[in-house]
Design an enzyme around this catalytic site. Structure first.
Site, PDB file in Angstrom:
ATOM      1  N   GLY A  32       0.810  -1.211   0.000  1.00 25.30           N
ATOM      2  CA  GLY A  32       0.000   0.000   0.000  1.00 25.30           C
ATOM      3  C   GLY A  32       0.843   1.261   0.000  1.00 25.30           C
ATOM      4  O   GLY A  32       2.026   1.232  -0.343  1.00 25.30           O
ATOM      5  N   HIS A  38       4.126   1.624  -8.007  1.00 27.57           N
ATOM      6  CA  HIS A  38       3.077   0.599  -7.929  1.00 27.57           C
ATOM      7  C   HIS A  38       2.130   0.715  -9.132  1.00 27.57           C
ATOM      8  O   HIS A  38       1.712  -0.285  -9.712  1.00 27.57           O
ATOM      9  CB  HIS A  38       2.241   0.778  -6.658  1.00 27.57           C
ATOM     10  N   GLN A  62       7.955  -9.502   7.656  1.00 29.18           N
ATOM     11  CA  GLN A  62       9.151  -9.055   6.932  1.00 29.18           C
ATOM     12  C   GLN A  62       9.821  -7.855   7.588  1.00 29.18           C
ATOM     13  O   GLN A  62      10.806  -7.344   7.073  1.00 29.18           O
ATOM     14  CB  GLN A  62       8.842  -8.773   5.464  1.00 29.18           C
TER      15      GLN A  62
HETATM   16  P1  AMP Z   1       5.976  -2.437  -1.678  1.00 24.80           P
HETATM   17  O1  AMP Z   1       4.625  -1.853  -1.526  1.00 24.80           O
HETATM   18  O2  AMP Z   1       7.089  -1.513  -1.324  1.00 24.80           O
HETATM   19  O3  AMP Z   1       6.093  -3.795  -1.028  1.00 24.80           O
HETATM   20  O4  AMP Z   1       6.172  -2.699  -3.237  1.00 24.80           O
HETATM   21  C1  AMP Z   1       5.262  -3.481  -3.965  1.00 24.80           C
HETATM   22  C2  AMP Z   1       5.826  -3.739  -5.340  1.00 24.80           C
HETATM   23  O5  AMP Z   1       6.035  -2.487  -6.000  1.00 24.80           O
HETATM   24  C3  AMP Z   1       7.190  -4.449  -5.298  1.00 24.80           C
HETATM   25  O6  AMP Z   1       7.253  -5.386  -6.348  1.00 24.80           O
HETATM   26  C4  AMP Z   1       8.153  -3.311  -5.510  1.00 24.80           C
HETATM   27  O7  AMP Z   1       9.377  -3.710  -6.075  1.00 24.80           O
HETATM   28  C5  AMP Z   1       7.368  -2.434  -6.472  1.00 24.80           C
HETATM   29  N1  AMP Z   1       7.874  -1.059  -6.442  1.00 24.80           N
HETATM   30  C6  AMP Z   1       8.067  -0.268  -5.358  1.00 24.80           C
HETATM   31  N2  AMP Z   1       8.613   0.903  -5.711  1.00 24.80           N
HETATM   32  C7  AMP Z   1       8.790   0.851  -7.052  1.00 24.80           C
HETATM   33  C8  AMP Z   1       9.322   1.755  -8.026  1.00 24.80           C
HETATM   34  N3  AMP Z   1       9.807   2.947  -7.683  1.00 24.80           N
HETATM   35  N4  AMP Z   1       9.344   1.365  -9.315  1.00 24.80           N
HETATM   36  C9  AMP Z   1       8.867   0.144  -9.687  1.00 24.80           C
HETATM   37  N5  AMP Z   1       8.349  -0.744  -8.824  1.00 24.80           N
HETATM   38  C10 AMP Z   1       8.308  -0.406  -7.527  1.00 24.80           C
END
Ligand code: AMP
Length: 282
Positions: A32, A38, A62
């Site tokens: 989120g 995202h 995690q």
């Molecule tokens: P998180 O909400 O941080 O667990 O991220 C969820 C997904 O979004 C994961 O696969 C992350 O690698 C991806 N994600 C987060 N930040 C970025 C970004 N700046 N560019 C591309 N994907 C992202």
């Protein structure tokens, strides 16, 4: 039409109907506090599948005991608005109790790949990540799953888990989305003070400069890592946690940069820990 599901059973019932109608399912797992990074995954999923499922769950397993689980941003209403805007079909918004009922005991552990980079300072982190992603894959059973290169080690580990456990899903790793000044988008950027925010793009700049140095012939990892440290220290108040050159597939440190490599960095700006990486063929 976007529908939100909180129970595994109701989500499964809906997905079963869609599958019997031969709809392809794309899945984007997140914690989120959605941002453009995202959204890029959601757009890719929309393009490549009939149905897009977004999961939002701040996964406690995690986070280490002294990490930011409690203060991690939770923005349900805003996330829902953004998801509707992107025409996401299904939001899965489970509670902690739903995914980890009392007496929960089962974890997925991936060897060696979890030892270096972020794994060195966050010993339990990847066990939590692989466990939650494994569970979500069993619940959603998508055709394709979308992950960001922003978390390069995580993406490589999940790809390996899917392969080793014969999970029938196609893993798509999408490019890191950045702010105009190069800072990788992250939900944690919101913690930065304006001074820290102005310094933070140094991570991306130092990694890009290092790639040029490798291309100009400096192949020794120790030298490259030192140059990156020097660059970051000279241009910010960041406290570097690691700079490591690894093989892009195995996530094992390399002495010499050849073939497909990733250079990963983690640094604290005050109490905020940011990560970034660059992947290229040396
Ligand atoms: P998180 O909400 O941080 O667990 O991220 C969820 C997904 O979004 C994961 O696969 C992350 O690698 C991806 N994600 C987060 N930040 C970025 C970004 N700046 N560019 C591309 N994907 C992202």
């Amino acid at each position: 039409m976007t529908n939100t599901y909180r129970s595994i059973q109701s989500l499964r019932t809906r997905l079963k109907t869609l599958r019997t109608r031969k709809k392809s399912i794309g899945f984007v797992p997140t914690m989120g506090a959605l941002h453009e990074g995202h959204l890029s995954l959601l757009r890719r999923s929309r393009k490549e599948n009939d149905i897009t499922v977004l999961s939002i769950f701040v996964n406690p397993t995690q986070f280490g005991p002294s990490e930011d689980f409690r203060r991690y941003p939770r923005q349900e209403k805003n996330d829902e608005r953004l998801a509707i805007n992107e025409n996401v079909d299904i939001i899965f918004y489970p509670t902690e109790k739903t995914l980890y009922p009392s007496g929960y005991l089962t974890y997925i552990n991936i060897d060696t790949m979890t030892r270096h980079l972020c794994g060195a300072s966050r010993p339990e982190h990847f066990r939590g990540v692989s466990t939650i992603v494994g569970k979500l894959l069993n619940i959603v059973q998508p055709d394709k799953m979308y992950l960001g290169q922003k978390d390069g080690q995580q993406a490589a580990i999940i790809r390996k888990m899917v392969h080793d456990l014969n999970i029938p899903v196609n893993v798509r790793i999408c490019p890191t989305v950045r702010e105009p000044d190069g800072l990788a988008m992250s939900s944690r950027n919101a913690y930065l003070t304006s001074q820290q925010r102005s310094e933070a793009p140094v991570l991306n700049r130092a990694l890009k400069a290092a790639r040029e140095e490798v291309r100009s012939g400096i192949k020794r990892a120790a030298i490259i890592e030192k140059l990156i440290r020097k660059n970051v220290n000279a241009n910010s108040s960041a406290d570097i946690q690691y700079v490591t050159c690894v093989d892009a597939n195995t996530m094992q440190p390399v002495k010499t940069l050849t073939g497909r490599v990733m250079i990963g960095i983690a640094a604290h700006f005050g109490s905020t820990r940011l990560i970034d990486n660059i992947t290229f063929t040396a």
